[in-house]
Write an enzyme that holds these catalytic residues in place. Structure first.
Site, PDB file in Angstrom:
ATOM      1  N   HIS A 197       1.407  14.907  -0.766  1.00 63.90           N
ATOM      2  CA  HIS A 197       1.069  13.969  -1.842  1.00 63.90           C
ATOM      3  C   HIS A 197       2.283  13.161  -2.291  1.00 63.90           C
ATOM      4  O   HIS A 197       2.312  12.660  -3.409  1.00 63.90           O
ATOM      5  CB  HIS A 197       0.499  14.748  -3.036  1.00 63.90           C
ATOM      6  N   HIS A 198       3.293  13.056  -1.423  1.00 67.96           N
ATOM      7  CA  HIS A 198       4.489  12.306  -1.844  1.00 67.96           C
ATOM      8  C   HIS A 198       4.156  10.832  -2.040  1.00 67.96           C
ATOM      9  O   HIS A 198       4.867  10.104  -2.726  1.00 67.96           O
ATOM     10  CB  HIS A 198       5.632  12.470  -0.836  1.00 67.96           C
ATOM     11  N   ARG A 199       3.091  10.372  -1.391  1.00 67.28           N
ATOM     12  CA  ARG A 199       2.556   9.028  -1.613  1.00 67.28           C
ATOM     13  C   ARG A 199       1.050   9.195  -1.747  1.00 67.28           C
ATOM     14  O   ARG A 199       0.451  10.005  -1.036  1.00 67.28           O
ATOM     15  CB  ARG A 199       2.805   8.145  -0.384  1.00 67.28           C
ATOM     16  N   LYS A 233      -4.293  10.010   3.441  1.00 58.50           N
ATOM     17  CA  LYS A 233      -5.092   9.212   4.368  1.00 58.50           C
ATOM     18  C   LYS A 233      -5.234   9.917   5.699  1.00 58.50           C
ATOM     19  O   LYS A 233      -4.303  10.542   6.200  1.00 58.50           O
ATOM     20  CB  LYS A 233      -4.347   7.874   4.577  1.00 58.50           C
ATOM     21  N   LYS A 256       3.142  10.179  10.732  1.00 54.81           N
ATOM     22  CA  LYS A 256       2.722   8.902  11.314  1.00 54.81           C
ATOM     23  C   LYS A 256       2.842   7.775  10.283  1.00 54.81           C
ATOM     24  O   LYS A 256       3.417   6.724  10.558  1.00 54.81           O
ATOM     25  CB  LYS A 256       1.263   9.062  11.748  1.00 54.81           C
ATOM     26  N   ASP A 281       5.757   2.935   8.040  1.00 58.62           N
ATOM     27  CA  ASP A 281       5.857   2.419   6.667  1.00 58.62           C
ATOM     28  C   ASP A 281       4.508   2.086   6.058  1.00 58.62           C
ATOM     29  O   ASP A 281       4.329   1.020   5.450  1.00 58.62           O
ATOM     30  CB  ASP A 281       6.783   1.190   6.620  1.00 58.62           C
ATOM     31  N   LYS A 323      -6.526  15.061   6.758  1.00 60.75           N
ATOM     32  CA  LYS A 323      -7.492  15.049   7.876  1.00 60.75           C
ATOM     33  C   LYS A 323      -8.670  15.908   7.492  1.00 60.75           C
ATOM     34  O   LYS A 323      -8.538  16.868   6.729  1.00 60.75           O
ATOM     35  CB  LYS A 323      -6.833  15.594   9.152  1.00 60.75           C
ATOM     36  N   SER A 332      -6.113   0.445   8.869  1.00 58.81           N
ATOM     37  CA  SER A 332      -6.813   1.028   7.713  1.00 58.81           C
ATOM     38  C   SER A 332      -6.097   0.634   6.419  1.00 58.81           C
ATOM     39  O   SER A 332      -6.735   0.361   5.403  1.00 58.81           O
ATOM     40  CB  SER A 332      -6.809   2.557   7.808  1.00 58.81           C
TER      41      SER A 332
HETATM   42  N1  GLU Z   1      -8.139   8.805  12.664  1.00 59.09           N
HETATM   43  C1  GLU Z   1      -7.078   7.880  12.828  1.00 59.09           C
HETATM   44  C2  GLU Z   1      -5.769   8.613  13.049  1.00 59.09           C
HETATM   45  O1  GLU Z   1      -5.756   9.761  13.400  1.00 59.09           O
HETATM   46  C3  GLU Z   1      -7.028   6.863  11.701  1.00 59.09           C
HETATM   47  C4  GLU Z   1      -6.762   7.419  10.348  1.00 59.09           C
HETATM   48  C5  GLU Z   1      -6.923   6.388   9.245  1.00 59.09           C
HETATM   49  O2  GLU Z   1      -7.187   5.231   9.518  1.00 59.09           O
HETATM   50  O3  GLU Z   1      -6.784   6.776   8.094  1.00 59.09           O
HETATM   51  O4  GLU Z   1      -4.714   8.051  12.950  1.00 59.09           O
END
Ligand code: GLU
Length: 482
Positions: free
Chosen positions: A75-77, A81, A105, A110, A117, A373
């Protein structure tokens, strides 16, 4: 049937789980940073995991218990996602590992998010459209109940076994619960364009893979070490997985002059040293139900043998742990481009590096999806399509410029020339250029960081070390750690 508990217990051949592999890579990379061990420990572990079970009424009236997860690694940002996958091998260890990879990633490219996930443990082919809708909506409601979804909290996206349709159901369910919240559309990305999605999201990961491989192949000295010429044209490529990522990567690579000498799918693999036309293979699979027996190509069975074909670039674009202790010594490529998440075990990755294979790591290479995204999320929060404000203005300024040039030189431009030269940027142009810039810059930073830490360090370790460094630095600015 495999139970959730049994799958959680499942170990890979080396006795390590997927998350163990990610953490082994973390420990190795962390040696090249100078952070406090407690801070590193905070970065490494998963902050929160929500494990749920809920009933699904099947179309035949029977009831089945569904097992699902969402892991938020860091949760540092905020928001966190990451995608949601629907597959039988989804388990707690896997979502934790993949959530951690999302943190690293995002840091590398950035994108200002923490990693997450999710997944539902189902074989999606066994469920009707109606059943999939019911379980997706229920999963969303469960996430919402525990604050594991929201535009500023945690934003899911497509992953293995999910796509636009599931994202549309998630957005719709969330907006019913959070009725009136102005930013509801930003609760999930990868939505259909007509429901708040963004142009170019579908092909984003594959296009990102292409930009990443092209960037890696552009350094003359790096290519010389591998005995290769710089550039994509003429490179022999093998791809495992013809899903969204594999297909688009194949398409863009072929468009740039690469030769697809092998393709692998569930049912088997095919090879043709002369090159396989990707769209014809896809068409053949649609008509016959299989890529096998493609005219002019030879069949390879079992499918994973295709990973051992002699080639310049091998692209595993399917699932994790495809290249392991078991087959790494038989892999015969110069560049291993990890389009999937975690396709190479930590052992295999080290062995590949020792053999002089350039491994372009997943944590960088498949970041195109989350990058676009991010653009979609920004679009949803700004409530305006990219290009809407400036496209016509840019066009009129360019037309004035062309007129001025004509008057000054006496030369005139044809209507077609004016159309091309004066064209303002559409959403897709801006998305693709943002993605290209992101992938090129990130590769450059990883390569530079690698040179800084020393020539003996492979690219994966350098990428992980750089990601850890960035995440740790942002924890530091919160003032908790020294
Ligand atoms: N599922 C993709 C990944 O593993 C996209 C994740 C996303 O867009 O939040 O990078």
């Amino acid at each position: 049937m495999t139970t959730a508990a049994a799958v959680v217990e499942e170990r890979t051949a080396s006795g390590l789980t997927f998350f163990d592999h990610v953490n082994a890579a973390f420990d190795e990379a962390a040696k090249h940073t100078e952070h406090d061990p407690t801070l590193l420990e905070q970065v490494k572990w998963v902050n929160s995991v929500y494990r749920m079970s809920f009933p699904l009424r099947r179309d035949d009236g029977s009831i089945e218990v569904i097992h699902a997860w969402r892991a938020e690694h860091s949760h540092h940002r905020l928001p966190t996602k990451g995608g949601i996958r629907y597959a039988m091998n989804v388990n707690e260890d896997e979502v934790m590992a993949l959530a951690a990879l999302m943190t690293y990633k995002c840091a590398l490219v950035d994108v200002p998010f923490g990693g997450a996930k999710g997944g539902i443990q189902i074989d999606r082919g066994r469920y009707s459209e109606g059943e999939l809708e019911r379980l997706t909506r229920r999963y969303t409601a469960e996430l919402q109940r525990k604050s594991f979804i929201g535009p500023g909290k945690d934003v899911p996206a497509p992953d293995y076994g999910t796509g636009e349709q599931e994202m549309a159901w998630i957005a719709d369910t969330y907006s019913q619960i959070e009725h009136g919240e102005v930013n509801v559309a930003a609760c999930v990305t990868g939505k259909p364009v007509e429901h708040g999605g963004i142009q170019g999201r579908t092909q984003a990961t594959g296009l990102g893979v292409f930009f990443g491989v092209r960037e890696a192949c552009s350094y003359e000295d790096d290519m010389a070490k591998l005995g290769l010429e710089p550039g994509i044209a003429g490179k022999r490529v093998v791809i495992q997985g013809l899903g969204n990522v594999g297909y688009h990567a194949a398409k863009y690579l072929q468009g740039a002059g690469a030769k697809l000498v092998g393709l692998a799918e569930f049912e088997g693999a095919i090879a043709d040293p002369g090159g396989l036309a990707i769209d014809d293979v896809v068409e053949h699979r649609k008509t016959t139900g299989s890529i096998l027996d493609f005219p002019g190509a030879s069949n390879i069975e079992p499918s994973h043998k295709a990973l051992e074909l002699d080639c310049d670039i091998l692209i595993p674009a399917a699932l994790e742990n495809q290249i392991s202790r078991e087959n790494i010594e038989r892999i015969s490529c110069r560049i291993l481009a990890e389009a999937a998440n975690g396709p190479t075990t930590s052992y295999a990755s080290r062995a590949a590096a020792k053999r002089g294979i350039l491994v372009i790591p997943d944590v960088y290479l498949n970041a195109g999806g989350v990058t676009v995204s991010y653009f979609e999320w920004l679009k949803n929060l700004s409530h305006v399509r990219f290009g809407r404000m400036q496209k016509r203005f840019e066009e009129s300024v360019r037309k004035d410029l062309l007129h001025a040039m004509s008057s000054a030189t006496g030369a005139s431009f044809s209507r077609d020339e004016i159309k091309i030269l004066a064209r303002g940027a559409d959403e897709i142009d801006l998305v693709n250029s943002g993605l290209e810039e992101t992938m090129a810059t990130a590769y450059h930073h990883i390569r530079r960081f690698r040179q800084k830490v020393g020539p003996g360090v492979d690219l994966r370790t350098a990428a992980m070390a750089l990601a850890i460094d960035k995440v740790a630095a942002s924890y530091k600015t919160a003032g908790i750690f020294p």
